[in-house]
Design an enzyme around this catalytic site. Structure first.
Site, PDB file in Angstrom:
ATOM      1  CD1 TRP A 110      -3.034  11.396 -34.930  1.00 40.16           C
ATOM      2  CD2 TRP A 110      -4.478  11.971 -33.303  1.00 40.16           C
ATOM      3  NE1 TRP A 110      -2.925  12.748 -34.722  1.00 40.16           N
ATOM      4  CE2 TRP A 110      -3.800  13.126 -33.736  1.00 40.16           C
ATOM      5  CE3 TRP A 110      -5.433  12.081 -32.284  1.00 40.16           C
ATOM      6  CZ2 TRP A 110      -4.046  14.384 -33.194  1.00 40.16           C
ATOM      7  CZ3 TRP A 110      -5.673  13.332 -31.746  1.00 40.16           C
ATOM      8  CH2 TRP A 110      -4.970  14.474 -32.204  1.00 40.16           C
ATOM      9  CG  HIS A 137      -4.650  17.194 -27.265  1.00 38.18           C
ATOM     10  ND1 HIS A 137      -5.188  15.948 -27.512  1.00 38.18           N
ATOM     11  CD2 HIS A 137      -3.472  17.198 -27.911  1.00 38.18           C
ATOM     12  CE1 HIS A 137      -4.376  15.243 -28.278  1.00 38.18           C
ATOM     13  NE2 HIS A 137      -3.326  15.979 -28.546  1.00 38.18           N
ATOM     14  CD  GLU A 174       2.007  15.329 -35.393  1.00 37.17           C
ATOM     15  OE1 GLU A 174       0.767  15.321 -35.372  1.00 37.17           O
ATOM     16  OE2 GLU A 174       2.695  14.817 -34.494  1.00 37.17           O
ATOM     17  CD1 TRP A 175       1.389  17.890 -32.008  1.00 35.97           C
ATOM     18  CD2 TRP A 175       0.705  19.886 -31.267  1.00 35.97           C
ATOM     19  NE1 TRP A 175       0.193  17.713 -31.334  1.00 35.97           N
ATOM     20  CE2 TRP A 175      -0.244  18.909 -30.869  1.00 35.97           C
ATOM     21  CE3 TRP A 175       0.477  21.212 -30.907  1.00 35.97           C
ATOM     22  CZ2 TRP A 175      -1.390  19.227 -30.141  1.00 35.97           C
ATOM     23  CZ3 TRP A 175      -0.669  21.527 -30.178  1.00 35.97           C
ATOM     24  CH2 TRP A 175      -1.570  20.543 -29.804  1.00 35.97           C
ATOM     25  CG  ASN A 195      -2.762   8.942 -26.801  1.00 36.10           C
ATOM     26  OD1 ASN A 195      -3.879   8.457 -26.661  1.00 36.10           O
ATOM     27  ND2 ASN A 195      -2.522  10.230 -26.665  1.00 36.10           N
ATOM     28  CD  GLU A 223      -3.424  10.894 -29.748  1.00 38.44           C
ATOM     29  OE1 GLU A 223      -2.325  10.809 -30.353  1.00 38.44           O
ATOM     30  OE2 GLU A 223      -3.721  11.853 -29.029  1.00 38.44           O
ATOM     31  CD  GLN A 248      -2.643  17.782 -32.972  1.00 40.60           C
ATOM     32  OE1 GLN A 248      -3.194  17.184 -32.050  1.00 40.60           O
ATOM     33  NE2 GLN A 248      -1.755  17.220 -33.754  1.00 40.60           N
ATOM     34  CE1 TYR A 264      -0.103   8.153 -33.630  1.00 34.87           C
ATOM     35  CE2 TYR A 264       0.081   8.413 -31.256  1.00 34.87           C
ATOM     36  CZ  TYR A 264      -0.527   8.730 -32.462  1.00 34.87           C
ATOM     37  OH  TYR A 264      -1.575   9.623 -32.483  1.00 34.87           O
ATOM     38  NE  ARG A 294      -8.400  11.783 -26.733  1.00 33.44           N
ATOM     39  CZ  ARG A 294      -7.081  11.947 -26.827  1.00 33.44           C
ATOM     40  NH1 ARG A 294      -6.384  11.342 -27.760  1.00 33.44           N
ATOM     41  NH2 ARG A 294      -6.435  12.712 -25.981  1.00 33.44           N
ATOM     42  CG  ASN A 312      -3.182  13.990 -25.450  1.00 35.91           C
ATOM     43  OD1 ASN A 312      -3.602  12.857 -25.672  1.00 35.91           O
ATOM     44  ND2 ASN A 312      -2.209  14.537 -26.161  1.00 35.91           N
ATOM     45  CD  GLU A 313       0.696  11.472 -26.655  1.00 36.82           C
ATOM     46  OE1 GLU A 313       1.608  12.253 -26.945  1.00 36.82           O
ATOM     47  OE2 GLU A 313       0.359  10.524 -27.383  1.00 36.82           O
TER      48      GLU A 313
END
Ligand code: NOJ
Length: 498
Positions: free
Chosen positions: A432, A133, A439-440, A318, A389, A30, A320, A88, A177-178
């Site tokens: 984050w 990630h 953003e992907w 993480n 995150e 990213q 949100y 991180r 990650n996730e």
């Protein structure tokens, strides 16, 4: 509707406890850029975004991104400006092992991360390093990716190289990650490369292999490195907070199912020794209805259960947003069959009065994080938790005056402190993200997660502190959260405070 409002932003704990880590987070693809610099190999993202650029909404990619491969010194300077205690970041697998395998270790890749780690440590900033990630080497992606169990062996070999290279200096590791979001974006929705949509099937296989990959890296650390290096290994899980839409039995059950499908799919095998019963039963029942001869969720064998059980020194969360969940007749037939959502058998919605970010689903409801932390404490024997995150994207138009992000940060950090005061073993918080990044599949432009803005037009990728950065800096400096602090990110000029 019954919202759980344990915290109120005007009361509760506002003091940051001693030794509580405050930091920020990023990931390699990213922000790094330098996609083929100094011998770096191709990841699945490099490959697909070159071959099929319209996978990303605004046709941008991570070739340069925030250019942290060249600007890491500025990133560390920013961390210093903030007063951050920890950072991180993730390691790009193909920067270290260009074709993914240990056949060739790229000395330039090792040197890059060594420079970054040394600079962090020289400035008393603790590195928290993610091994994976989402940037899988293209070699393995072409060979079945996370649906192929041998990828877990390759991951173990890569982890060993990384522990060996940096473990004398890095003491906190995140393996993956996730896993849930990662597997769902590739296999459930087919929107992340390699775009292999297979709803209700690939998602569970991928998740299962990521669990095994995580456990493999944990054991390698445990057996070969822990004694000498004395570090800790965990993983980062995406976790929303589900709220029952009513007190009806169905809605309360729906909440439990949501948690089983979301955090439970990973937390239970690691902390309790097997998949949650409700996850197993729901998928088995749906699979039977769909005439599968076996469940689409392959059970863990006794050997695998033992292998995975107990493989986390801490859990990274993480988080949100929150959502309301419900279950009634209207949910039947709502989703494609088979699919993960159909297996959950529940519907979700949000309260439109929750302040909204640039991204529809990401709304501010800080009590959700409080509730989530208390749930983890009560359900999994109070594990050590890091919020790895938490963030709130603003729009490019909001520019440096990201007022809503600054509010979100204070409210969520306060929710963490309240949970801590009530017994949660949360030991750190990573916002984050440190700087804007890719953003992907949504690209570089739309969602601005950074505490620092990055000018993606400027070849020097200039970084500028936003209001949220100034607010965070003052929190870290003073050790308190002051909701009244209102800094001007534009300095003395050009600022209208609305
Ligand atoms: C979680 C992912 O780990 C990260 O890469 C992503 O940018 C944020 N969510 C925001 O969507």
């Amino acid at each position: 509707m019954s919202a759980i409002t344990q915290v109120n932003s005007n009361v509760g704990v506002n003091k940051i406890p001693e030794n509580f880590l405050l930091g920020a987070a990023t990931s390699a693809y990213q922000i790094e850029g330098g996609w083929n610099a100094d011998g770096k190999g191709e990841s699945v993202w490099d490959h697909y975004l070159h071959k099929q650029p319209d996978i990303v909404q605004d046709i941008t990619n991570g070739d340069i991104a925030a250019d942290s491969y060249h600007l890491y010194e500025r990133d560390v300077e920013i961390l210093k400006e903030l007063g951050a205690k920890a950072y991180r970041f993730s390691i790009s697998w193909t920067r270290i092992l260009p074709d993914g395998t240990t056949n060739f270790i790229n000395p330039h890749g090792i040197a890059y991360y060594s420079r970054l780690i040394d600079l962090l440590l020289a400035n008393n900033i603790l590195p928290l390093v993610t091994l994976y990630h989402w940037d899988l080497p293209i070699t393995f992606s072409n060979n079945g990716g996370w649906l192929n169990e041998t990828t877990t062996d390759r991951f173990g070999e890569y982890a060993r190289i990384v522990f060996n290279a940096f473990g004398d200096k890095v003491k906190n590791w995140i393996t993956v990650n996730e896993p849930s979001i990662h597997c769902s974006f590739i296999y459930e929705y087919g929107i992340h490369p390699p775009l292999k949509k297979s709803p209700g099937v690939g998602f569970y296989e991928c998740g299962r292999n990521l669990l095994l990959a995580h456990a493999k890296a944990y054991h390698i650390y445990d057996i070969e490195f822990r004694k000498i290096q004395g570090g800790k290994v965990g993983l980062s899980l995406d976790a929303e907070w589900p709220i029952a839409a009513s007190d009806s039995k169905d809605d309360l059950e729906a909440v439990k199912d949501y948690l089983a499908f979301n955090v439970g799919q990973y937390m239970d095998p690691i902390f309790k020794g097997d998949y949650p019963e409700r996850l197993v039963n729901r998928i088995a029942a749906a699979s039977r209805r769909q005439c599968y001869t076996t469940s689409r969720l392959q059970a863990l064998t006794a050997k695998e259960k033992a292998y995975i059980n107990g493989t986390a020194d801490f859990v990274g969360i993480n988080h949100y947003y929150s959502l309301y969940v419900y279950r009634n007749a209207s949910v039947r037939g709502m989703y494609e069959t088979p699919s993960f959502l159909d297996d959950t058998g529940l519907g979700t919605f949000q309260d439109p009065s929750w302040p909204q970010s640039a991204f529809t689903r990401m709304r501010e409801y800080a009590p959700g994080l409080y509730s989530l932390l208390m749930y983890l404490k009560d359900t999994y024997h109070n594990p050590v938790v890091y919020i790895t995150e938490n963030g709130f994207p603003t729009t490019p138009a909001e520019d440096l005056n990201d007022e809503k992000k600054a509010h979100y940060l204070r409210a969520y950090l306060k929710a963490v402190l309240d949970a801590k005061a009530n017994g949660s073993n949360c030991q750190g918080y990573f916002f984050w993200s440190l700087v804007d990044g890719l953003e992907w599949a949504s690209g570089l432009q739309k969602y601005r997660f950074g505490l620092y803005q990055v000018d993606f037009i400027d070849p020097s990728r200039k970084r500028t502190a936003r209001k949220s950065a100034l607010v965070y800096k003052e929190i870290i400096r003073s050790g308190t959260i002051d909701f009244g602090y209102n800094p001007n990110p534009y300095g003395d000029t050009c600022f209208i405070n609305t």
